[in-house]
Write an enzyme that holds these catalytic residues in place. Structure first.
Site, mmCIF file in Angstrom:
data_model
loop_
_atom_site.group_PDB
_atom_site.id
_atom_site.type_symbol
_atom_site.label_atom_id
_atom_site.label_comp_id
_atom_site.label_asym_id
_atom_site.label_seq_id
_atom_site.Cartn_x
_atom_site.Cartn_y
_atom_site.Cartn_z
ATOM 1 N N HIS A 84 56.327 61.912 14.471
ATOM 2 C CA HIS A 84 57.403 60.566 13.716
ATOM 3 C C HIS A 84 58.464 61.214 14.179
ATOM 4 O O HIS A 84 58.967 62.134 14.274
ATOM 5 C CB HIS A 84 56.761 60.449 12.254
ATOM 6 N N HIS A 118 61.312 61.521 11.915
ATOM 7 C CA HIS A 118 62.298 62.209 11.037
ATOM 8 C C HIS A 118 62.818 63.287 11.876
ATOM 9 O O HIS A 118 62.253 64.123 12.430
ATOM 10 C CB HIS A 118 61.386 62.708 9.803
ATOM 11 N N ASP A 177 63.583 66.493 11.182
ATOM 12 C CA ASP A 177 63.295 67.701 11.296
ATOM 13 C C ASP A 177 61.781 67.857 12.450
ATOM 14 O O ASP A 177 61.348 69.249 12.563
ATOM 15 C CB ASP A 177 62.623 68.284 10.026
ATOM 16 N N HIS A 178 61.301 66.733 12.777
ATOM 17 C CA HIS A 178 60.275 66.876 13.815
ATOM 18 C C HIS A 178 60.588 66.510 15.120
ATOM 19 O O HIS A 178 59.768 66.635 16.182
ATOM 20 C CB HIS A 178 59.266 65.845 13.323
ATOM 21 N N HIS A 189 52.417 58.471 5.911
ATOM 22 C CA HIS A 189 53.893 59.141 5.626
ATOM 23 C C HIS A 189 54.793 57.477 5.284
ATOM 24 O O HIS A 189 54.105 56.545 4.972
ATOM 25 C CB HIS A 189 54.385 59.668 6.794
ATOM 26 N N ASP A 240 53.344 65.028 8.974
ATOM 27 C CA ASP A 240 53.702 64.687 7.702
ATOM 28 C C ASP A 240 52.855 63.423 7.013
ATOM 29 O O ASP A 240 52.714 62.496 7.595
ATOM 30 C CB ASP A 240 55.123 64.287 7.245
ATOM 31 N N HIS A 258 54.433 72.975 6.946
ATOM 32 C CA HIS A 258 55.440 72.033 6.525
ATOM 33 C C HIS A 258 56.093 72.397 5.209
ATOM 34 O O HIS A 258 56.138 71.615 4.274
ATOM 35 C CB HIS A 258 55.240 70.600 6.516
#
Length: 291
Positions: free
Chosen positions: A60, A62, A64-65, A132, A200, A256
């Site tokens: 996805h 976000h 941090d990914h 998520h 996530d 995570h």
């Protein structure tokens, strides 16, 4: 055998754990699952060849990914990559990279192909729905089953002619004297290794059903018990363990990990009460998966 490298096992904000990145290797194939900020630096500093990555799969968008992806692709270009790079992820991934490249004045000098699934002679990768707070998906990675000839059985039956064995392995019937040998009687299927990565997610049926019977489940375990992980679209270690137990996974990697946790002893203890084959991987650790 599949080898899994835990490049970054944290999530959210950077900590002593790197942001999400997991490398899967099978013979000459390499796949990177998620690419948090700093992924390429960690890989290069530790002599993990970024140029050998064939497929990058993003769960996805976000930060941090995914924020490590544009820079990783640009470095591949600077290193004069020529081989095609396959990308999987949400529909918006293509637009995200297009805008990133435009505003950093970069144009890849190698082909990039966006795919919904990937398969070659040795490995298969398919997405599955996760739960998520934004559009998200996990990935099921499957080693292709191998088919071998039961040579020992043939020898016990007095058959040693390699030409007969070759025909049987090729799926053909063979006449030997008065006997007709059928290939299906002498072919043995060896199941390939299977792993699932959630990115996530909350615990949900789509994850459980997709991860049924996997040899390794990498599941969101952002928090210890006592925090309402559903508010953030994440899972606790106990919830991850319940998913692993319901899915009948062989092993569970708790990943995570929130930057609030300096130690993971309690998190692991909570998970093992429910699913004993749980572990918390450290950054740059790896695991050899065999059936």
């Amino acid at each position: 055998m599949i080898k899994v490298y835990f490049i970054g096992t944290g999530g959210g904000a950077p900590s002593r754990r790197g942001l999400p990145a997991y490398l899967v290797k099978k013979d000459g194939f390499s796949m990177l699952m998620d690419c948090g900020e700093g992924t390429q630096i960690t890989m290069i500093k530790n002599s993990i060849n970024i140029m050998r990555v064939n497929l990058i799969a993003i769960t996805h968008l976000h930060a941090d990914h995914v924020l490590g992806l544009p820079s990783l692709i640009q470095t591949m270009g600077m290193y004069d990559r020529k081989e095609k790079l396959y990308l999987m992820g949400p529909e918006s991934l293509k637009e995200f990279l297009k805008v990133s490249f435009e505003h950093t004045y970069f144009r890849p000098g190698f082909p990039i192909e966006f795919v919904s699934t990937y398969e070659d002679k040795k490995i298969r990768v398919r997405p599955f729905k996760t739960c998520h707070v934004v559009p998200s998906q996990g990935f099921l990675v499957e080693e292709i089953d191998s088919i071998n000839l039961d040579v020992e059985r043939l020898k016990r039956e007095g058959i040693t002619d390699w030409r007969v064995m070759r025909e049987l392995k090729g799926g053909r019937e063979v006449k030997v004297g008065e006997r007709t040998l059928k290939s299906e009687d002498y072919l043995v299927v060896k199941r390939g290794v299977r792993l699932a990565y959630t990115g996530d997610t909350r615990p949900c049926d789509s994850v459980i059903n997709s991860a049924k019977g996997v040899d390794l489940l990498l599941h969101d375990s952002t928090f210890e018990d006592g925090i309402d992980a559903s508010e953030y679209g994440h899972s606790t270690s106990s919830e991850a363990a319940l998913v692993a137990r319901e899915a009948e996974a062989r092993r569970l990697a708790l990943i995570h990990i929130s930057s609030r946790y300096k130690k993971t002893d309690e998190m692991l203890k909570q998970a093992r009460k429910i699913f004993p084959m749980s572990f918390v991987p450290e950054d740059l650790s790896f695991l050899n998966l065999r059936v």
